[in-house]
Design an enzyme around this catalytic site. Sequence first.
Site, PDB file in Angstrom:
ATOM      1  CE  LYS A   1      27.341 -55.268 -36.885  1.00  0.00           C
ATOM      2  NZ  LYS A   1      26.844 -56.618 -37.224  1.00  0.00           N
TER       3      LYS A   1
ATOM      4  CB  SER B   1      23.839 -55.930 -39.606  1.00  0.00           C
ATOM      5  OG  SER B   1      24.505 -56.767 -38.678  1.00  0.00           O
TER       6      SER B   1
ATOM      7  CB  SER C   1      25.475 -59.810 -39.527  1.00  0.00           C
ATOM      8  OG  SER C   1      24.117 -59.467 -39.600  1.00  0.00           O
TER       9      SER C   1
END
Lengths: 517, 509
Positions: A69, A164, A188
């Site tokens: 990420k 996210s 997330s």
Amino acid sequence: QVSAALKEGRVTPTELCQRCLSLIKSTKFLNAYITIAEETALKQAEASEERYKRGQPLGVLDGIPIAVKDNFNTAGIETTCASNMLRGYISPYNATVVQKLLDQGAVLLGKTNLDEFAMGSGSTDGVFGPVRNPWSYSRQYKEKSVPKSHSEDEECNWVITGGSSGGSAAAVSSFTCFAALGSDTGGSTRNPAAHCGVVGLKPTYGLISRHGLIPLVNSMDVPGILTRCVDDAAVVLGSLAGHDPKDSTTIQDNFKPFELPNLTDVSKLSIGIPKEYHAPGLSSEILALWLKAADLFQKAGAKVAEVSLPHSRYSIVCYHVLCTAEVASNMARFDGLEYGHRSDMNESTESMYAATRREGFNDVVRGRILSGNYFLLKQNYEKYFIKAQKVRRLIADDFMKVFRSGVDVLLTPTTLSDAAPYVEFIKEDNRTRSAQDDVLTQAANMAGLPAINVPAALSERGLPVGLQFIGRSFQEQQLLTVAKWFEKQVQFPMIQLEEVKRHDHGVFQDQKSTSFS
Amino acid sequence: AAARGGGAWRRAWHCGAGGAHGPFPHGQRAGTCNERGRAVPAGKSGLAPWVPVVGLEIHAQISSNSKLFSGSKVQFAAPPNSLVSFFDASLPGTLPVLNRRCVEAAVMTGLALNCSINKKSLFDRKHYFYADLPAGYQITQQRVPIAVNGSLSYSLCIDNKMSQMVTKTVRIKQIQLEQDSGKSLHDDTRSQTLVDLNRAGVGLMEVVMEPDMCCGEEAAAAVRELQLILQTLGSSQAVMAEGQLRVDANVSVHHPGEPYGVRTEVKNINSLRFLAKAVDYEIQRHIEELENGGTILNETRAFDSKLGCTVPMRDKEGKQDYRFMPEPNLPPLILYDAKSLPANMNHQQVINIDWINERLPDLPSVKREKLVEQYGILPEHSFTLLNEDGLAEFFENVVKQTQMKPKKVIGWILQDLLSYLKQHSLSVKESPVNSFLLADLLNLLEKKEVSSTAAKQVLAELWKGEGKTPLEIVKEQKLQLLQDQKELEQICQAVIDGQESEVIMMVLG
């Protein structure tokens, strides 16, 4: 399985890396990656290949393509947090978790998309645009969704990944990598895992180093692990967990990596069903799935009992205060002086600060900074921040009580419903969405507990639905063992990616190569 | 200050320790107050007197190899931005890691200042935007600091007479660990600001003194004693000129029996002389302002050493809300004592307060007492000995190597050595005459081989630092006292023989 293939020489790390890279290119429309590190990835693959040739691979992860990420620092590779503020920022150091993966020989393919600074639950609010859920292009989804008009259906019907860490979930789900790092502050990692039909593990707070993870909420952030199966998650966990002198909040105790046993007998297990997770807005099919799963455990001989976590329903509002307060503080460093975006405004230092931050952050980030600073004002501190901290303690105490009463693992839904189409999702603002979407995952972060999403079934619309297991602090082995048993029972279907097939040669449609352990 | 003549403000105040070296020369000092610092009306106008109240916040840089939360080196005057780690520049994703040495230094200091040490203390973030504060917040200890409720005794002389010393005590509210900021260098001509982060993140101990002082001289004396203590402990080098000890003074005035007046804060004072001046100036300013019917603004000021006055600080205008918040990346700081120390703990991992306490060196006050007791010198001399770095040691070394009584040695040390060093702005270490040479010389004197006048001559020769021993100089310059009876007789005879006529005259009467 891929690891075994690598060992046996059926596939080389370079071949594997190249296949993934070409798949990344052919699925570019998913927008899962922000940066593709093709050159360094191939170099890492070559080095790995050398090690295999010498018969000295570094471990199970050697040669395995992974994605990270884009809120983890990676030396030499851009780290943007999907924000104008850090667009073009190249960190001089690796996050501890990234370094550990590289030290194990993993091949870093690139950095995955997210909501700006991980603030969101859709992976729709980053400066590089929204991530598309690979399941939008699956045969399963297409068969079930009725196209309104031929030309527009693809543009209108694609669904979000959740967030996210949506880029990481999409990357794993679309076979472009075997494991990905996410981060989990309020759900997330687990939320996009549920929407994308992959395993998403949020370990216990303090088990994995946060050094190098650009923080959202320091007291809740945990690096998350996204894989295609529970065993893989256990392998990655084993390579990441343990004390880091650079993160004072990691525990000192030695962590021993473990292999998950195949549970045959669940009769000694006690599964708790927290009644508060029957939350408003929970879709009837997820409720049914949840009950079915509880039945499954009961029929297999486990003790299944309803439990109560009375304060959980305050977790979202409590989170709102604690999160925004820490955000206001953490974002203060982005002033345009040392790194990142700097506005051309140069009338005064203050006007430069203001313009830099206005240009660098999106509305969501600025909104959270604003409310966070409000909560931290001297006259508000007691009323909001201190109170929220107290509520947080109550939420954590609820879990303690339940676990003390003999419950081993809690079983809950991960999300209220399956993934929403993008056009529907953006009708509500980020704050409303986050409040809705984190409702089932957030409390585990408040209490620092380990939690995992396991894909359970497809919804009526042909989209993945996951269930969440929440375990005791630092009892990842028990949690993952239960999750693995459940995974085996439900036999979640493989994604059938026509779109990917069309773009590629269907390399990863072979079920055997989807996991590496 | 010279313009502030006569008038009402004069009646105001006076500290026990006033005198010729006070901040307002030419007799412009105001009223008087007794030794306890209470104001006494000067009488003139018969109005109620003003009581000045002075509290201090002192930032002492911790003497340590590396910074409070990072591994960067701590060094004065290194090339700009050469001692900056990723954490110091607040790169995203970096985390603080507490430096054990800094904690030990704070514990030592706390113990030396009679504080109770908190076994559990916490770190907080204090937010404000400033160019040399890269994170946008400073990590400090606002809620629960490492040490609280201490006291510091200090002495000062009355009317600048060394023989009239009084001892006073100031309460220490707390000592907190915190990060230093970087430095902003403003280039006004090119209207730019350059930032040097070498200092950013260096460990500080903020010592908060209660408002128990009442004038500049007291404030300066208290800080001087603190400085000596820090230097004795080694917890800070405390060199004010290098910014290792910086003082913020809070000043207010009020009438007895009334609540404290509005206070102002004079920030970043970096010399003892300026501290005394700044505090006294501020007190006078408050009194004058209030007597003229004005009000005092609660503001931050700076001391302008050239003008000798305080001026409002422009950039810190308006009340700041620091939006304090617990530092989430640092667990509570837990300290142990012998009782609470867990048996199975790795000793590298824990800090034992008792262990540190047992190893504290003699503090200045104890050293002074010992000097007085052991050598029979006057108390005020013990102060002078300790006030100069290395002087007490020098004195003790000389005493060890000579038969001369310490009481006599002290005269040579304080009058001859010290005044010479002061004249030439030398430190004790830089003295061209070391303790051996001085001891040799004093031995010659003690054995009556030279006269005291001759000894001074020898010393004058020794200052040149030509590497000669006192004995060599004595021989060279024939300064020795004659001890051989015959030789003396011969000299006398020679004198008599050479002055025949005079001798005859004398013999004849």
